[in-house]
Scaffold this active site. Structure first.
Site, mmCIF file in Angstrom:
data_model
loop_
_atom_site.group_PDB
_atom_site.id
_atom_site.type_symbol
_atom_site.label_atom_id
_atom_site.label_comp_id
_atom_site.label_asym_id
_atom_site.label_seq_id
_atom_site.Cartn_x
_atom_site.Cartn_y
_atom_site.Cartn_z
ATOM 1 N N TYR A 33 0.830 -1.204 0.000
ATOM 2 C CA TYR A 33 0.000 0.000 0.000
ATOM 3 C C TYR A 33 0.857 1.243 0.000
ATOM 4 O O TYR A 33 2.073 1.174 0.223
ATOM 5 C CB TYR A 33 -0.950 -0.015 1.199
ATOM 6 C CG TYR A 33 -0.312 0.296 2.533
ATOM 7 C CD1 TYR A 33 0.537 -0.628 3.155
ATOM 8 C CD2 TYR A 33 -0.542 1.495 3.185
ATOM 9 C CE1 TYR A 33 1.125 -0.346 4.376
ATOM 10 C CE2 TYR A 33 0.031 1.786 4.412
ATOM 11 C CZ TYR A 33 0.864 0.869 5.003
ATOM 12 O OH TYR A 33 1.448 1.160 6.210
ATOM 13 N N ARG A 52 8.186 4.066 -4.629
ATOM 14 C CA ARG A 52 8.217 3.088 -3.535
ATOM 15 C C ARG A 52 7.189 1.988 -3.767
ATOM 16 O O ARG A 52 7.445 0.811 -3.465
ATOM 17 C CB ARG A 52 7.956 3.795 -2.199
ATOM 18 C CG ARG A 52 8.136 2.873 -1.005
ATOM 19 C CD ARG A 52 8.112 3.612 0.308
ATOM 20 N NE ARG A 52 6.810 4.189 0.574
ATOM 21 C CZ ARG A 52 6.541 4.992 1.599
ATOM 22 N NH1 ARG A 52 7.497 5.309 2.453
ATOM 23 N NH2 ARG A 52 5.336 5.480 1.780
ATOM 24 N N ARG A 100 -7.634 -20.371 -2.170
ATOM 25 C CA ARG A 100 -6.605 -20.210 -1.135
ATOM 26 C C ARG A 100 -5.532 -21.298 -1.202
ATOM 27 O O ARG A 100 -5.808 -22.479 -1.013
ATOM 28 C CB ARG A 100 -7.262 -20.210 0.245
ATOM 29 C CG ARG A 100 -6.308 -19.787 1.343
ATOM 30 C CD ARG A 100 -6.978 -19.756 2.708
ATOM 31 N NE ARG A 100 -6.053 -19.228 3.710
ATOM 32 C CZ ARG A 100 -5.067 -19.940 4.248
ATOM 33 N NH1 ARG A 100 -4.896 -21.202 3.889
ATOM 34 N NH2 ARG A 100 -4.242 -19.396 5.134
ATOM 35 N N HIS A 102 -1.016 -21.236 -0.511
ATOM 36 C CA HIS A 102 0.065 -20.310 -0.155
ATOM 37 C C HIS A 102 0.881 -19.848 -1.368
ATOM 38 O O HIS A 102 1.241 -18.684 -1.468
ATOM 39 C CB HIS A 102 1.011 -20.946 0.876
ATOM 40 C CG HIS A 102 0.436 -20.968 2.253
ATOM 41 N ND1 HIS A 102 -0.718 -21.632 2.568
ATOM 42 C CD2 HIS A 102 0.855 -20.396 3.405
ATOM 43 C CE1 HIS A 102 -0.994 -21.476 3.851
ATOM 44 N NE2 HIS A 102 -0.053 -20.723 4.386
ATOM 45 N N LYS A 147 6.542 -1.936 1.863
ATOM 46 C CA LYS A 147 5.357 -1.364 2.510
ATOM 47 C C LYS A 147 4.183 -2.332 2.376
ATOM 48 O O LYS A 147 3.238 -2.138 1.609
ATOM 49 C CB LYS A 147 5.013 0.016 1.927
ATOM 50 C CG LYS A 147 4.127 0.834 2.857
ATOM 51 C CD LYS A 147 4.144 2.290 2.490
ATOM 52 C CE LYS A 147 3.082 3.101 3.204
ATOM 53 N NZ LYS A 147 3.232 3.181 4.658
ATOM 54 N N GLU A 180 12.326 2.196 14.179
ATOM 55 C CA GLU A 180 11.398 3.262 13.762
ATOM 56 C C GLU A 180 10.135 3.138 14.588
ATOM 57 O O GLU A 180 9.979 2.206 15.382
ATOM 58 C CB GLU A 180 11.092 3.139 12.262
ATOM 59 C CG GLU A 180 10.415 1.834 11.902
ATOM 60 C CD GLU A 180 10.144 1.658 10.417
ATOM 61 O OE1 GLU A 180 10.019 2.654 9.695
ATOM 62 O OE2 GLU A 180 10.031 0.491 9.994
ATOM 63 N N LEU A 205 11.119 1.198 7.041
ATOM 64 C CA LEU A 205 10.518 1.698 5.806
ATOM 65 C C LEU A 205 11.192 3.020 5.467
ATOM 66 O O LEU A 205 11.339 3.887 6.342
ATOM 67 C CB LEU A 205 9.018 1.929 5.996
ATOM 68 C CG LEU A 205 8.329 2.363 4.710
ATOM 69 C CD1 LEU A 205 8.130 1.173 3.782
ATOM 70 C CD2 LEU A 205 6.988 3.025 4.996
HETATM 71 C C1 LIG Z 1 6.600 1.518 9.529
HETATM 72 C C2 LIG Z 1 6.566 2.877 8.956
HETATM 73 N N1 LIG Z 1 7.663 3.648 9.005
HETATM 74 C C3 LIG Z 1 7.691 4.886 8.511
HETATM 75 C C4 LIG Z 1 6.570 5.434 7.912
HETATM 76 C C5 LIG Z 1 6.628 6.834 7.355
HETATM 77 O O1 LIG Z 1 6.638 6.790 5.963
HETATM 78 P P1 LIG Z 1 6.066 8.007 5.074
HETATM 79 O O2 LIG Z 1 6.886 9.207 5.457
HETATM 80 O O3 LIG Z 1 6.290 7.563 3.687
HETATM 81 O O4 LIG Z 1 4.638 8.168 5.464
HETATM 82 C C6 LIG Z 1 5.410 4.669 7.804
HETATM 83 C C7 LIG Z 1 4.215 5.223 7.157
HETATM 84 O O5 LIG Z 1 3.175 4.635 7.129
HETATM 85 C C8 LIG Z 1 5.404 3.366 8.342
HETATM 86 O O6 LIG Z 1 4.314 2.590 8.251
#
Ligand SMILES: Cc1ncc(COP(=O)(O)O)c(C=O)c1O
Length: 282
Positions: A33, A52, A100, A102, A147, A180, A205
């Site tokens: 997403y 991304r 379904r 895997h 993501k 993070e 991320l």
């Molecule tokens: C795990 C994680 N880290 C960092 C971010 C920040 O990313 P962005 O600046 O692209 O929103 C997000 C955003 O959803 C996230 O889910």
């Protein structure tokens, strides 16, 4: 104005929007997403989000649902049909619908959903006074650079933060370093004035807001370093903040209930938030 969603080629009323029960997103969280900010009806940093998205799809070998031009068109159309000036666009692509099993299905077409809604952004009090984070062990998988819609550890962490009266949870790796937040990137300014954020490897991320802030920092000739920092270092820091599409730049003034610096939003944090806000309002 009633809400409209885009689902697999059709614009449909939001309350009727649905995907099949055997969509692999629903069955396996087999999808990715993007959340893009909308300011003044315009999508912020759209190219970076698309880049991304491409990368996430590529890493999971999910086919591109449509061209960038078509994706841009759909996103704009969903924003327009929902009358959103300031808010977000949510875009999700899954591997599609298949019985379904895997392993990857042979002939499933990717499913795509796009929604948009107005949002207010972080409360002014959080901007002015800063927010608190708690720390907890990072329980996620080894590919946090993708993501993915598989967000169980993130939602459990966010819920734990909420129950503790905090805005966010900073996740800590096995070496005691901050990776993070559950939906935000983490930054500190050390006592020596060094701006630090973790390098974008597979443990985090690579936030689009993170990249935008790094651009601003480079343009302003500020010194920064991308390296791991420990929870202890964060607690000793002069300033701390977090970044994301929905929070922009928010000062972190409490970590596990302990004040960061003098317990007030830091100067550099405020400068970076102002610079970022100026950039996206253009
Ligand atoms: C795990 C994680 N880290 C960092 C971010 C920040 O990313 P962005 O600046 O692209 O929103 C997000 C955003 O959803 C996230 O889910």
């Amino acid at each position: 104005m009633s809400r409209i969603a885009y689902v697999n080629g059709r614009y449909v009323p939001h309350r009727e929007a649905a995907v099949h029960i055997e969509d692999r997103g629903y069955q396996f969280a087999d999808g990715v997403y993007e959340v893009t900010a909308v300011r003044g009806g315009r999508l912020v940093d759209e190219e970076r989000h698309l880049k991304r998205l491409d990368r996430s799809l590529g890493e999971l070998k999910i086919a591109q649902p449509m061209s960038h031009a078509a994706l841009k068109f759909v996103c704009r159309e969903v924003v327009r049909r929902n009358g959103v000036r300031d808010g977000i666009v949510y875009l999700q692509v899954t591997r599609g619908v298949a019985p379904r099993d895997h392993s990857f299905p042979k002939d499933a077409a990717p499913s795509i959903v796009v929604t948009s809604r107005r949002t207010k952004g972080a409360p002014q009090k959080s901007v002015d006074e800063g927010i608190g984070v708690i720390s907890l062990p990072d329980q996620r998988w080894a590919r946090c650079d993708i993501k993915s819609i598989s967000l169980l550890p993130n939602i459990l962490g966010k819920q734990q933060a909420r129950e503790a009266g905090a805005y966010e949870a900073w996740q800590i790796d096995r070496d005691g370093n901050v990776t993070e937040g559950t939906s935000t990137n983490a930054w500190i300014v050390t006592g020596r004035g060094e701006l630090v954020t973790r390098r974008a490897d597979s443990t985090i991320l690579n936030g689009v807001t993170r990249l935008a802030i790094l651009d601003i920092v480079a343009r302003q000739g500020l010194t920064f370093v991308e390296r791991p920092f420990s929870l202890a270092e964060a607690k000793e820091a002069r300033e701390a903040f977090l970044t994301s599409t929905t929070s922009f730049v928010l000062p972190v003034v409490l970590i596990d209930g302990e004040p960061v610096g003098d317990g007030r939003p830091g100067e550099l944090t405020r400068k970076l938030r102002a610079a970022y806000a100026g950039q996206i309002e253009q």
